[in-house]
Design a protein around this motif. Structure first.
Motif, mmCIF file in Angstrom:
data_model
loop_
_atom_site.group_PDB
_atom_site.id
_atom_site.type_symbol
_atom_site.label_atom_id
_atom_site.label_comp_id
_atom_site.label_asym_id
_atom_site.label_seq_id
_atom_site.Cartn_x
_atom_site.Cartn_y
_atom_site.Cartn_z
ATOM 1 N N ASP A 31 100.742 37.977 -2.217
ATOM 2 C CA ASP A 31 102.198 36.737 -2.380
ATOM 3 C C ASP A 31 101.466 36.268 -0.997
ATOM 4 O O ASP A 31 102.591 34.855 -1.017
ATOM 5 C CB ASP A 31 103.034 37.833 -2.388
ATOM 6 N N SER A 32 100.550 36.070 -0.662
ATOM 7 C CA SER A 32 100.229 35.355 0.623
ATOM 8 C C SER A 32 98.271 35.224 0.426
ATOM 9 O O SER A 32 98.096 34.928 -0.393
ATOM 10 C CB SER A 32 100.713 36.021 1.383
ATOM 11 N N VAL A 33 98.601 33.797 1.517
ATOM 12 C CA VAL A 33 96.863 33.413 1.456
ATOM 13 C C VAL A 33 96.293 34.362 1.675
ATOM 14 O O VAL A 33 94.878 34.109 1.108
ATOM 15 C CB VAL A 33 96.553 32.091 2.105
ATOM 16 N N ALA A 34 96.825 35.106 3.091
ATOM 17 C CA ALA A 34 95.749 35.779 3.467
ATOM 18 C C ALA A 34 94.988 37.108 2.093
ATOM 19 O O ALA A 34 94.273 37.042 1.862
ATOM 20 C CB ALA A 34 96.389 36.978 4.748
ATOM 21 N N GLU A 35 95.928 37.454 1.067
ATOM 22 C CA GLU A 35 96.244 38.520 -0.177
ATOM 23 C C GLU A 35 95.448 38.256 -0.750
ATOM 24 O O GLU A 35 93.998 38.427 -1.310
ATOM 25 C CB GLU A 35 97.549 39.106 -0.180
ATOM 26 N N LEU A 36 95.246 36.538 -1.283
ATOM 27 C CA LEU A 36 94.622 36.506 -1.883
ATOM 28 C C LEU A 36 92.771 36.177 -1.385
ATOM 29 O O LEU A 36 92.230 36.238 -2.325
ATOM 30 C CB LEU A 36 95.323 34.703 -2.366
ATOM 31 N N ARG A 37 92.642 35.193 -0.026
ATOM 32 C CA ARG A 37 91.659 35.638 0.705
ATOM 33 C C ARG A 37 91.092 37.055 -0.229
ATOM 34 O O ARG A 37 90.183 36.519 -0.080
ATOM 35 C CB ARG A 37 91.660 34.523 1.721
ATOM 36 N N ILE A 38 91.805 37.598 0.740
ATOM 37 C CA ILE A 38 91.075 39.146 0.591
ATOM 38 C C ILE A 38 90.626 39.817 -0.927
ATOM 39 O O ILE A 38 89.668 40.271 -0.983
ATOM 40 C CB ILE A 38 91.994 40.260 1.960
ATOM 41 N N PHE A 39 91.974 39.269 -1.579
ATOM 42 C CA PHE A 39 91.028 39.960 -2.985
ATOM 43 C C PHE A 39 90.013 38.710 -3.478
ATOM 44 O O PHE A 39 89.054 39.495 -3.974
ATOM 45 C CB PHE A 39 92.091 38.899 -3.849
#
Length: 86
Positions: A31-39
């Motif tokens: 649900d955030s850019v950071a979580e997407l980047r890590i994924f």
């Protein structure tokens, strides 16, 4: 589902220009850019290196975004290399 776009050198290095992605995978929700980047970095070493914080800028729906920018279904998320000039 979101659409993730890759531009410039990222498109070449990741060997893709577009990636559709479901934000909910089982019990995990991105649900955030950071979580997407890590994924995305879990996809392999090339992804980890090229999408590391500071290595790629990001925009959500054509607006510059930060790591805490929220993302939701139907968003368009673009990663691109930092711009340099001379």
């Amino acid at each position: 589902m979101v659409t993730i776009l890759f531009f410039g050198q990222l498109k070449e290095r990741l060997d893709t220009s577009r990636l559709p992605l479901e934000l909910v995978d089982g019990s995990k929700c991105l649900d955030s850019v950071a979580e997407l980047r890590i994924f995305l970095q879990t996809k392999g070493d090339v992804w980890k290196e090229n999408l590391a914080y500071g290595s790629a800028l990001v925009a959500v729906n054509q607006q510059m975004a930060t790591e805490d920018t929220p993302i939701k279904d139907s968003d368009e998320i673009a990663f691109f290399p930092p711009v340099t000039g001379g």
